[in-house]
Design an enzyme around this catalytic site. Structure first.
Site, mmCIF file in Angstrom:
data_model
loop_
_atom_site.group_PDB
_atom_site.id
_atom_site.type_symbol
_atom_site.label_atom_id
_atom_site.label_comp_id
_atom_site.label_asym_id
_atom_site.label_seq_id
_atom_site.Cartn_x
_atom_site.Cartn_y
_atom_site.Cartn_z
ATOM 1 N N VAL A 149 11.191 -25.129 72.039
ATOM 2 C CA VAL A 149 11.517 -26.057 70.959
ATOM 3 C C VAL A 149 11.219 -27.479 71.434
ATOM 4 C CG1 VAL A 149 13.265 -26.720 69.268
ATOM 5 C CG2 VAL A 149 13.465 -24.513 70.445
ATOM 6 N N SER A 201 18.731 -17.616 74.137
ATOM 7 C CA SER A 201 17.317 -17.977 74.289
ATOM 8 C C SER A 201 16.525 -16.679 74.331
ATOM 9 C CB SER A 201 17.116 -18.741 75.605
ATOM 10 O OG SER A 201 15.747 -18.858 75.917
ATOM 11 N N LYS A 253 21.644 -17.355 79.941
ATOM 12 C CA LYS A 253 21.367 -17.071 78.528
ATOM 13 C C LYS A 253 21.575 -15.592 78.222
ATOM 14 C CE LYS A 253 20.724 -21.236 77.157
ATOM 15 N NZ LYS A 253 21.662 -21.823 76.183
ATOM 16 N N TYR A 287 18.903 -19.966 84.890
ATOM 17 C CA TYR A 287 18.934 -20.312 83.457
ATOM 18 C C TYR A 287 18.854 -19.029 82.622
ATOM 19 C CZ TYR A 287 17.574 -22.196 78.878
ATOM 20 O OH TYR A 287 17.523 -22.502 77.534
ATOM 21 N N ASN A 342 26.169 -25.054 71.004
ATOM 22 C CA ASN A 342 24.737 -25.335 71.151
ATOM 23 C C ASN A 342 24.410 -26.043 72.467
ATOM 24 O OD1 ASN A 342 21.947 -26.430 70.168
ATOM 25 N ND2 ASN A 342 23.192 -28.251 70.527
ATOM 26 N N ASP A 399 29.704 -34.055 72.598
ATOM 27 C CA ASP A 399 28.613 -34.235 73.575
ATOM 28 C C ASP A 399 29.134 -35.272 74.554
ATOM 29 O OD1 ASP A 399 26.031 -34.552 74.920
ATOM 30 O OD2 ASP A 399 25.135 -33.727 73.104
ATOM 31 N N ASP A 434 38.529 -26.316 76.757
ATOM 32 C CA ASP A 434 39.647 -25.529 76.211
ATOM 33 C C ASP A 434 40.243 -26.196 74.967
ATOM 34 O OD1 ASP A 434 39.618 -23.519 78.151
ATOM 35 O OD2 ASP A 434 41.063 -24.552 79.444
ATOM 36 N N THR A 490 12.215 -30.567 72.022
ATOM 37 C CA THR A 490 13.448 -31.363 72.174
ATOM 38 C C THR A 490 13.397 -32.099 73.512
ATOM 39 O OG1 THR A 490 14.686 -29.709 73.413
ATOM 40 C CG2 THR A 490 14.758 -29.516 71.012
HETATM 41 P P1 NAD Z 1 18.874 -31.099 74.591
HETATM 42 O O1 NAD Z 1 18.839 -31.397 76.059
HETATM 43 O O2 NAD Z 1 18.136 -31.966 73.657
HETATM 44 O O3 NAD Z 1 20.392 -31.014 74.085
HETATM 45 C C1 NAD Z 1 21.424 -30.427 74.848
HETATM 46 C C2 NAD Z 1 22.682 -31.261 74.666
HETATM 47 O O4 NAD Z 1 23.744 -30.651 75.426
HETATM 48 C C3 NAD Z 1 22.498 -32.701 75.196
HETATM 49 O O5 NAD Z 1 22.762 -33.651 74.182
HETATM 50 C C4 NAD Z 1 23.459 -32.776 76.352
HETATM 51 O O6 NAD Z 1 24.056 -34.048 76.529
HETATM 52 C C5 NAD Z 1 24.491 -31.698 75.992
HETATM 53 N N1 NAD Z 1 25.185 -31.308 77.216
HETATM 54 C C6 NAD Z 1 24.613 -30.819 78.344
HETATM 55 N N2 NAD Z 1 25.539 -30.724 79.319
HETATM 56 C C7 NAD Z 1 26.718 -31.160 78.791
HETATM 57 C C8 NAD Z 1 28.022 -31.317 79.305
HETATM 58 N N3 NAD Z 1 28.317 -31.038 80.578
HETATM 59 N N4 NAD Z 1 28.987 -31.787 78.495
HETATM 60 C C9 NAD Z 1 28.705 -32.114 77.207
HETATM 61 N N5 NAD Z 1 27.479 -31.989 76.652
HETATM 62 C C10 NAD Z 1 26.494 -31.521 77.451
HETATM 63 O O7 NAD Z 1 18.405 -29.594 74.489
HETATM 64 P P2 NAD Z 1 18.072 -28.668 73.225
HETATM 65 O O8 NAD Z 1 16.704 -28.184 73.443
HETATM 66 O O9 NAD Z 1 18.450 -29.300 71.938
HETATM 67 O O10 NAD Z 1 19.042 -27.448 73.567
HETATM 68 C C11 NAD Z 1 20.056 -26.958 72.722
HETATM 69 C C12 NAD Z 1 20.312 -25.515 73.103
HETATM 70 O O11 NAD Z 1 19.146 -24.743 72.838
HETATM 71 C C13 NAD Z 1 20.637 -25.298 74.582
HETATM 72 O O12 NAD Z 1 21.677 -24.357 74.720
HETATM 73 C C14 NAD Z 1 19.334 -24.750 75.140
HETATM 74 O O13 NAD Z 1 19.537 -23.981 76.304
HETATM 75 C C15 NAD Z 1 18.857 -23.937 73.962
HETATM 76 N N6 NAD Z 1 17.405 -23.626 73.978
HETATM 77 C C16 NAD Z 1 16.493 -24.645 73.993
HETATM 78 C C17 NAD Z 1 15.140 -24.308 74.033
HETATM 79 C C18 NAD Z 1 14.067 -25.386 74.075
HETATM 80 O O14 NAD Z 1 12.881 -25.046 74.296
HETATM 81 N N7 NAD Z 1 14.378 -26.647 73.854
HETATM 82 C C19 NAD Z 1 14.735 -22.959 74.039
HETATM 83 C C20 NAD Z 1 15.705 -21.970 74.005
HETATM 84 C C21 NAD Z 1 17.052 -22.309 73.973
#
Ligand code: NAD
Length: 243
Positions: free
Chosen positions: A176, A130, A147, A143, A78, A36, A59, A178
């Site tokens: 979710v 998603s 996905k 977005y 993720n 991260d 990579d 988050t």
């Molecule tokens: P979140 O924002 O809590 O976590 C995402 C993480 O990805 C963060 O810690 C962020 O720092 C990291 N990240 C983003 N850009 C980055 C980069 N350039 N380099 C390194 N790390 C990077 O979000 P989440 O809800 O835990 O999401 C996790 C996954 O679930 C994502 O792919 C999101 O699209 C997917 N998702 C989330 C939901 C929701 O409602 N929360 C719904 C469907 C899908």
């Protein structure tokens, strides 16, 4: 201890769902390399901080995890970002960010990880798509497209690499609880606790998902219990399918 002796790489490990995945994998015996931008607050067996928009970092992540922990069996793509708006409201920077993190980074990581997994006789990759990658959602055109792209890539890779005993599947959550969801509410001027409670009423199960609800399914897909699943897109939505 389903993951005893296994080595995993998890991206987005400091986020809501990522942190739950890391915790669960380690609780079940895996050694986990976390990726991260800032992993200082994440308990892990190896820390690989960096920006997924940097091609060389993405990579190199699978090999870095392999070198740090002496192998690689499981990759969880993720990390993700959400950009809002219709296409007419989408700046070039939003496009680059969304495609870069949500599609290009997992593409790069899978491309690098697959030969490493194949050389060890197989493995599992779980991508995060998603519900909005399966059907359209309003006001989040790019977005949703990213996905849908990772969902399609998962299906194709699942087919192409099954013969190497590499199972590639995706989890497709709906809402979710988050930071991604909550910061969106805050940006739009809503109290996140109230908004999450209100949103929960729209879900047949009565609440939106918590990170562990998604992590449980990710671990299932990464485990031997999902041994015959390749290229599956698994919706986890509490009964609330996107129409
Ligand atoms: P979140 O924002 O809590 O976590 C995402 C993480 O990805 C963060 O810690 C962020 O720092 C990291 N990240 C983003 N850009 C980055 C980069 N350039 N380099 C390194 N790390 C990077 O979000 P989440 O809800 O835990 O999401 C996790 C996954 O679930 C994502 O792919 C999101 O699209 C997917 N998702 C989330 C939901 C929701 O409602 N929360 C719904 C469907 C899908």
């Amino acid at each position: 201890m389903r993951f005893s002796g296994k080595i995993a790489l998890v991206t987005g490990a400091a986020g809501g769902i990522g942190a739950a995945i890391v915790k669960q994998l380690r609780a079940e015996g895996a050694r986990v390399a976390v990726a991260d931008r800032d992993v200082s607050g994440v308990e892990a067996d190896a820390k690989l901080p960096g920006n997924l928009l940097e091609a060389a970092y993405a990579d190199g992540l699978p090999q870095a995890a392999f070198d740090a922990l002496g192998g690689l069996d499981i990759v969880i793509n993720n990390a993700g970002v959400i950009t809002r708006g219709k296409v007419t409201e989408t700046a070039d920077a939003d496009w680059d960010l969304s495609v870069g993190v949500n599609v290009q980074a997992p593409f790069r990581i899978c491309r690098a990880a697959i030969p490493l997994l194949a050389a060890r006789g197989g493995g599992a990759i779980v991508n995060t798509a998603s519900c909005w990658g399966l059907r359209p959602g309003p006001n989040h055109a790019v977005y949703c497209m990213t996905k849908a792209a990772i969902a399609s890539l998962t299906q194709c890779m699942g087919m192409d690499h099954a013969h190497q005993n590499i199972r590639i599947n995706a989890v497709c959550p709906n809402e979710v609880n988050t930071p991604m969801l909550r910061t969106g509410f805050i940006k739009r001027g809503f109290d996140p606790d109230t908004a999450v409670a209100e949103l929960g009423k729209t879900v047949p199960l009565g609440r939106i998902a918590e990170p562990d609800d998604i992590a449980d399914v990710v671990l299932f897909l990464a485990s031997d219990a999902a041994r015959y699943m390749c290229g599956s897109l698994v919706e986890v939505n509490g009964g609330k399918a996107v129409a």
